[in-house]
Design an enzyme around this catalytic site. Structure first.
Site, short mmCIF file in Angstrom:
data_model
loop_
_atom_site.label_atom_id
_atom_site.label_comp_id
_atom_site.label_asym_id
_atom_site.label_seq_id
_atom_site.Cartn_x
_atom_site.Cartn_y
_atom_site.Cartn_z
CB SER A 65 9.26 0.25 10.37
OG SER A 65 9.68 0.97 11.48
CB SER A 94 3.03 -0.06 11.64
OG SER A 94 3.79 -1.07 11.03
CE LYS A 95 3.49 4.37 4.76
NZ LYS A 95 2.32 5.27 4.84
N GLY A 96 5.24 -0.18 5.98
CA GLY A 96 5.96 -1.24 5.30
C GLY A 96 6.39 -0.79 3.93
CG ASP A 107 2.22 4.84 1.14
OD1 ASP A 107 1.61 5.69 1.79
OD2 ASP A 107 3.34 5.07 0.62
#
Ligand code: NAD
Length: 475
Positions: free
Chosen positions: A60, A105-107, A148
């Site tokens: 995202s 952002s992040k995944g 993460d």
């Protein structure tokens, strides 16, 4: 619980809206900054154990006001679109607050990493990375992931290698991901960075007597009773540094299998070792064990450090939390509803967008190192040592020539003569970042009567900077 039904994003947005209500943004700008720009969902198959397994992953992008965008990749069964979008938005605010030049952002990959062997995880990770790389969702100039929950150096090294196989002539290829092992272009101090940042954040808090008093505490970190939830990367490093370097007493540790407690304080490194050997904290010698781990969040202590996952402090337990000071090492551990309850009771919360920013800060240093193709300190270290040696030699010559009865202690000489290597420089940069960001947040908190807490102040600082960036672009 959040994480499902849009709860986590709604919670972050509620905190965002609370800050925006105290700001004077132009029409429509608050909405533009708040929304998530795009979320890519990918479903891919990998042949494993004789059959094809289908996995679902997300990346995202919350805000591209600065590029590349930055944010970790999480491996967990609870990963869904709402969670990655909430985490991506937090990344935007976090980067703005600590002045790392990235958008958010992040995944995430919906997977239980403990169910797969290392070689299977490698194939799954490489395939996921392939899907993201071919759409420029992993790229040194556009989108740079990091570790993460459930991922670490190993996964980052696989992702980096996959990128370089697909982009053989990209001289900056190593900068496509951060949190890599040192031998693959990583930086000293990245593994410890988020926990180290939590320690620096607490040290900075304890430099302000007014803030300490507001939490109903006094003195320094020495002897403070601490409860930590989650002894993973962030929680372990934070707890270990606070115990060994600041004299805090880690009385309680909450893990997946339950919680342990010792009034005298737990030896964090030994608990960590015990976890590795036994898969949990149960049975750690000299401590009491409670299967209902979450109950320990409500224990009498001075500082509570939730360092595991989101929404652990919610409407259902917030009124029973006794810690006067909570530092959010995890992302989103306190829901917006719980935040209101705790705030009314006078609990001081050092918010996630500041408290766990050590990871992205050192990731920024790693990215810069990769783009400059040289380790920090390589050019200066010996020159610095030589200059220090000159001064020491001259002082010793003077003391001999004038028969002055003093000498420099060996300890002083050893410390003074040693030029700063990469680790020292990284820690210095991180410390400076954490102090500056606390200062910016605190100034708003202390100077404006309408700003009720550090979190709202942090959001105001971050949103102002993002708004300025949009305005400068003419949006
Ligand atoms: P990790 O996977 O290394 O550690 C998480 C730990 O929490 C594990 O030890 C796990 O067993 C424990 N845990 C999981 N569920 C639990 C539960 N219900 N009760 C108690 N313990 C539980 O993950 P991490 O990288 O340390 O991340 C932890 C948090 O910090 C996440 O919210 C993450 O987004 C945030 N964070 C991580 C980084 C980073 O650099 N790794 C940076 C910023 C923020």
């Amino acid at each position: 619980m959040q994480g499902k039904h849009g709860g986590f994003s709604a919670s972050v947005n509620a905190m965002y809206d609370k800050a925006v209500a105290l700001m004077d943004l132009g029409p429509g700008l608050a909405e533009k900054i708040r929304v998530c720009n795009a979320t890519y969902t990918v479903r891919f198959g990998v042949r494993l154990r004789g059959e094809i397994h289908t996995f679902t992953g997300y990346r995202s992008v919350h805000s591209e006001h600065m590029e590349p965008v930055k944010g970790g990749i999480r491996y967990a069964m609870a990963v869904d679109q709402d969670e990655v979008e909430a985490l991506a938005s937090l990344m935007t605010y976090k980067c703005a607050l600590v002045e790392t030049p990235f958008g958010g952002s992040k995944g995430g990959l919906r997977i239980d990493p403990t169910k797969w062997e290392a070689d299977e995880l490698e194939r799954i990770t490489r395939r996921f990375a392939y899907e993201l790389i071919k759409r420029d969702m992993i790229n040194p100039a556009q989108n740079v992931p990091a570790p993460d929950m459930g991922t670490g150096e190993r996964e980052m090294a696989w992702i980096q290698d996959q990128y370089q196989r697909m982009n053989t002539t990209d001289i900056n290829g190593r900068a496509c991901v951060t949190g890599k092992p040192l031998n693959a272009g990583g930086i000293a101090g990245r593994i410890e960075a988020t926990g180290r940042g939590v320690q620096y954040a607490l040290r900075e808090f304890f430099r302000h007597p007014e803030d300490i008093a507001e939490a109903g505490l006094s003195g320094t970190l020495e002897g403070k009773r601490v409860v930590v939830q989650g002894l993973g990367n962030v929680g372990f490093h934070a707890a270990s540094f606070l115990e060994r370097e600041d004299g805090a007493k880690i009385c309680g540790i909450i893990e997946r299998d339950g919680a342990i407690w010792s009034d005298a304080g737990l030896a964090v490194d030994e608990v960590h070792m015990h976890m590795r050997e036994h898969g949990g904290v149960k049975g750690f010698p000299g401590a009491t064990f409670d299967e209902n781990g979450a109950a320990l969040l409500e224990a009498e202590c001075d500082i509570l450090i939730p360092a595991a996952l989101e929404s652990v402090i919610h409407e259902g337990n917030a009124a029973r939390i006794k810690a006067p000071l909570i530092i959010e090492a995890a992302n989103g551990p306190i829901t917006s509803a719980a935040n209101e309850i705790l705030q009314k009771r006078g609990c001081i919360i050092i918010p996630d967008l500041y408290a766990n920013a050590g990871g992205v800060t050192v990731s920024y240093f790693e990215w810069v190192k990769n783009l400059s193709h040289i380790r920090f300190g390589r050019m200066q270290r010996r020159a610095e040592e030589a200059r220090h040696q000159l001064l020491v030699d001259e002082l010793e010559r003077l003391s001999k020539a004038r028969d002055v009865p003093w000498t420099l202690s060996d300890d002083f000489k050893r410390n003074y003569l040693r030029g700063a290597g990469e680790l020292e420089l990284v820690r210095s940069g991180l410390d400076d970042t954490m102090r500056a960001a606390y200062g910016a947040m605190r100034e708003v908190w202390r100077q404006r009567d309408d700003v009720p807490d550090l979190r709202t102040a942090g959001f105001i600082v971050a949103i102002s900077r993002i708004a300025a960036s949009y305005t400068a672009k003419g949006l």
